[in-house]
Write a protein that holds these residues in place. Sequence first.
Motif, short mmCIF file in Angstrom:
data_model
loop_
_atom_site.label_atom_id
_atom_site.label_comp_id
_atom_site.label_asym_id
_atom_site.label_seq_id
_atom_site.Cartn_x
_atom_site.Cartn_y
_atom_site.Cartn_z
N LYS A 22 -34.95 60.00 84.19
CA LYS A 22 -34.37 61.29 84.56
C LYS A 22 -32.84 61.22 84.57
O LYS A 22 -32.16 62.13 84.10
N ARG A 23 -32.32 60.13 85.09
CA ARG A 23 -30.86 59.95 85.12
C ARG A 23 -30.30 59.95 83.70
O ARG A 23 -29.30 60.61 83.42
N ILE A 26 -30.39 63.43 82.28
CA ILE A 26 -29.34 64.26 82.88
C ILE A 26 -27.98 63.95 82.26
O ILE A 26 -27.21 64.85 81.92
N ALA A 48 -29.05 71.21 83.93
CA ALA A 48 -30.42 70.96 84.39
C ALA A 48 -31.43 71.48 83.39
O ALA A 48 -32.43 70.81 83.08
N ALA A 51 -31.62 69.26 80.42
CA ALA A 51 -32.30 68.00 80.73
C ALA A 51 -33.78 68.19 81.05
O ALA A 51 -34.53 67.21 81.10
N LYS A 55 -32.40 72.03 89.12
CA LYS A 55 -30.99 71.89 89.49
C LYS A 55 -30.79 70.93 90.67
O LYS A 55 -29.88 70.08 90.62
N THR A 57 -32.40 68.34 91.33
CA THR A 57 -32.56 66.97 90.82
C THR A 57 -31.24 66.43 90.30
O THR A 57 -30.91 65.25 90.47
N VAL A 58 -30.48 67.28 89.63
CA VAL A 58 -29.17 66.86 89.13
C VAL A 58 -28.27 66.44 90.29
O VAL A 58 -27.63 65.39 90.26
N HIS A 61 -29.08 63.09 91.84
CA HIS A 61 -28.61 61.93 91.07
C HIS A 61 -27.09 61.82 91.05
O HIS A 61 -26.55 60.70 91.06
N LEU A 68 -20.76 64.03 87.87
CA LEU A 68 -21.60 64.12 86.68
C LEU A 68 -20.76 63.97 85.41
O LEU A 68 -21.13 63.23 84.49
#
Length: 219
Positions: A22-23, A26, A48, A51, A55, A57-58, A61, A68
């Motif tokens: 996931k990272r 992103i 988001a 990816a 949102k 989740t972003v 991380h 970011l």
Amino acid sequence: MRDVAQAASSQTRSASRGRIDKREAILEAAFTVFSRQGYAQACVQEIAAEAGVAKPTVYNHMHDKETLFRHAMRTAAERATAGSLAAVERLLPGDDDLRAMLEDVGYHLLRCHSDERSSALRRLLYAEVTRFPDLFDVVLGGGAGRTTELLADRFARLSLAGRLRVTDPVEAADQFVALLTGPMETRTRLGTRPVPDEELRAVATSAVTTFLHAFGPKD
């Protein structure tokens, strides 16, 4: 009990792998959106969506848009550096045809320099360097420095073997790279024009000719 422990360990590894995936998704999406929109116009919601994550989740991380952006730029720079290092690895001191070897390395360095991702990385850096001055060293300093160091090492070996006349391998490496990349900003129109392979090879040939006039062995 052993089966239970193994199952738990497997679940932990799977969860960890999922988080890493996931990272990476992103960061890839962030670089794509930042490249397309610029830092100011890009929004986390769009990243988001790109990816395929929610949102929140972003933010889980990366915490915020600035973090970011920094991580996305750093990751893109690391990938670009890996490509350049792989190109320099092709420079083998034992190869018989020095000119052909240098032209091959030069061509592959130019491919790395002018590919879509590297061009987008430089455009983003130029656009945002006043807002994020530290990223200059991340994108151009660190990566270029590692490439120059490896190239200098190869030139030093060739000089010891009598195949180049180099007193300062780092300076020679800097000049080799400058001869290659100097014409490319104009030829690529700041990375907005794809350059055909034959043009890249022509630039590499011209750069190597000039380089060997300065550093090649005497006849």
